[in-house]
Write an enzyme that holds these catalytic residues in place. Sequence first.
Site, mmCIF file in Angstrom:
data_model
loop_
_atom_site.group_PDB
_atom_site.id
_atom_site.type_symbol
_atom_site.label_atom_id
_atom_site.label_comp_id
_atom_site.label_asym_id
_atom_site.label_seq_id
_atom_site.Cartn_x
_atom_site.Cartn_y
_atom_site.Cartn_z
ATOM 1 N N LYS A 34 9.158 -4.358 -4.877
ATOM 2 C CA LYS A 34 7.960 -3.695 -4.338
ATOM 3 C C LYS A 34 7.014 -3.345 -5.485
ATOM 4 O O LYS A 34 7.416 -2.700 -6.461
ATOM 5 C CB LYS A 34 8.346 -2.418 -3.594
ATOM 6 N N ASP A 61 2.748 -3.039 -1.796
ATOM 7 C CA ASP A 61 2.654 -1.748 -1.107
ATOM 8 C C ASP A 61 1.319 -1.083 -1.456
ATOM 9 O O ASP A 61 1.278 -0.131 -2.236
ATOM 10 C CB ASP A 61 3.853 -0.894 -1.559
ATOM 11 N N LYS A 63 -0.975 -0.155 1.053
ATOM 12 C CA LYS A 63 -1.348 0.738 2.174
ATOM 13 C C LYS A 63 -2.849 0.699 2.455
ATOM 14 O O LYS A 63 -3.544 1.715 2.374
ATOM 15 C CB LYS A 63 -0.902 2.177 1.899
ATOM 16 N N ASP A 66 -9.147 0.965 5.938
ATOM 17 C CA ASP A 66 -10.598 0.807 5.813
ATOM 18 C C ASP A 66 -11.107 0.243 7.139
ATOM 19 O O ASP A 66 -10.343 0.166 8.108
ATOM 20 C CB ASP A 66 -10.901 -0.157 4.639
ATOM 21 N N THR A 119 5.401 10.874 4.226
ATOM 22 C CA THR A 119 6.437 11.918 4.241
ATOM 23 C C THR A 119 6.047 13.109 3.365
ATOM 24 O O THR A 119 6.682 14.151 3.417
ATOM 25 C CB THR A 119 7.797 11.353 3.775
ATOM 26 N N ARG A 210 14.386 4.418 -8.616
ATOM 27 C CA ARG A 210 15.060 4.880 -9.833
ATOM 28 C C ARG A 210 16.565 4.662 -9.914
ATOM 29 O O ARG A 210 17.058 4.388 -11.014
ATOM 30 C CB ARG A 210 14.691 6.349 -10.084
HETATM 31 O O1 C5P Z 1 12.711 6.034 -7.178
HETATM 32 P P1 C5P Z 1 12.753 6.140 -5.668
HETATM 33 O O2 C5P Z 1 13.943 5.437 -5.048
HETATM 34 O O3 C5P Z 1 12.620 7.575 -5.200
HETATM 35 O O4 C5P Z 1 11.460 5.344 -5.199
HETATM 36 C C1 C5P Z 1 11.119 5.206 -3.865
HETATM 37 C C2 C5P Z 1 9.899 4.357 -3.712
HETATM 38 O O5 C5P Z 1 9.507 4.413 -2.340
HETATM 39 C C3 C5P Z 1 8.680 4.810 -4.518
HETATM 40 O O6 C5P Z 1 7.910 3.638 -4.845
HETATM 41 C C4 C5P Z 1 7.936 5.676 -3.546
HETATM 42 O O7 C5P Z 1 6.555 5.730 -3.810
HETATM 43 C C5 C5P Z 1 8.208 4.958 -2.230
HETATM 44 N N1 C5P Z 1 8.092 5.800 -1.032
HETATM 45 C C6 C5P Z 1 8.829 6.950 -0.837
HETATM 46 N N2 C5P Z 1 8.684 7.682 0.302
HETATM 47 C C7 C5P Z 1 7.804 7.283 1.224
HETATM 48 C C8 C5P Z 1 7.065 6.129 1.071
HETATM 49 C C9 C5P Z 1 7.231 5.394 -0.090
HETATM 50 O O8 C5P Z 1 9.653 7.292 -1.676
HETATM 51 N N3 C5P Z 1 7.711 7.989 2.333
#
Ligand code: C5P
Length: 233
Positions: A34, A61, A63, A66, A119, A210
Amino acid sequence: MSDSKPLIIALDFADSRAAYQLVDQLDPGLCRIKIGKEMFTRYGPELVKRITASGFDIFLDLKFHDIPNTVAGAVSAAADLGVWMVNVHAGGGRAMMEAARKSLGDKPATRLIAVTVLTSLSSQDLHEVGVSGSAEEQVARLARLTAESGLDGVVCSAREIALLRQNLKPDFLLVTPGIRPAGDDAGDQKRTETPATALARGSNYLVIGRPVTQAADPLLKLRQIMQEIHSKI
Ligand code: C5P
């Protein structure tokens, strides 16, 4: 599990060298990638092309939100880049989503999904922007609108999977971030779910950042997550 490759690794780096280093250590047979707003704004289509050339499917991603004509053009441009998945904000409305869907007419290889309610927004935040019902109601409403507009699925939190699965067709894709393998640090994520549980509840794709990108051995971590999934499902 509907796809044998449910893991999407979030490439959240400020620096392209770190991103390429990570991608070189991963296996396109085990995961997709992603790319979000920060990396795309810094490194643009070149980054997408290079990682695609390494064999990875890309979820772009960005999003989009517009007027219909502009979003249709942006989604079409993403498909021309060869991305596997792209997304828009469902809050942009039916006409915007239908135009985006239509723009992919002859490029069905690109999946088009929507974000319902971020979220990061609390009920209070939603009230301030004029949404009077609960966040859950708004998620269900926008997911229904997304399906009616002909899109392939939505991004949803692990908590929303059951609600959405009840109300939407089985082939509607649910893409779920906030995933943490058993025993991993949650970091800044407030409500996490394990990969196996999220899939068992009905998610199709898991966005994981992560736990993999910061692992000492990212490929080993990826394999461990796949093992954890297969041992539980
Ligand atoms: O490092 P981690 O597993 O927390 O990353 C989650 C990824 O999913 C990040 O790119 C974050 O921006 C994205 N994301 C999220 N929660 C959402 C939508 C997207 O953590 N509701």
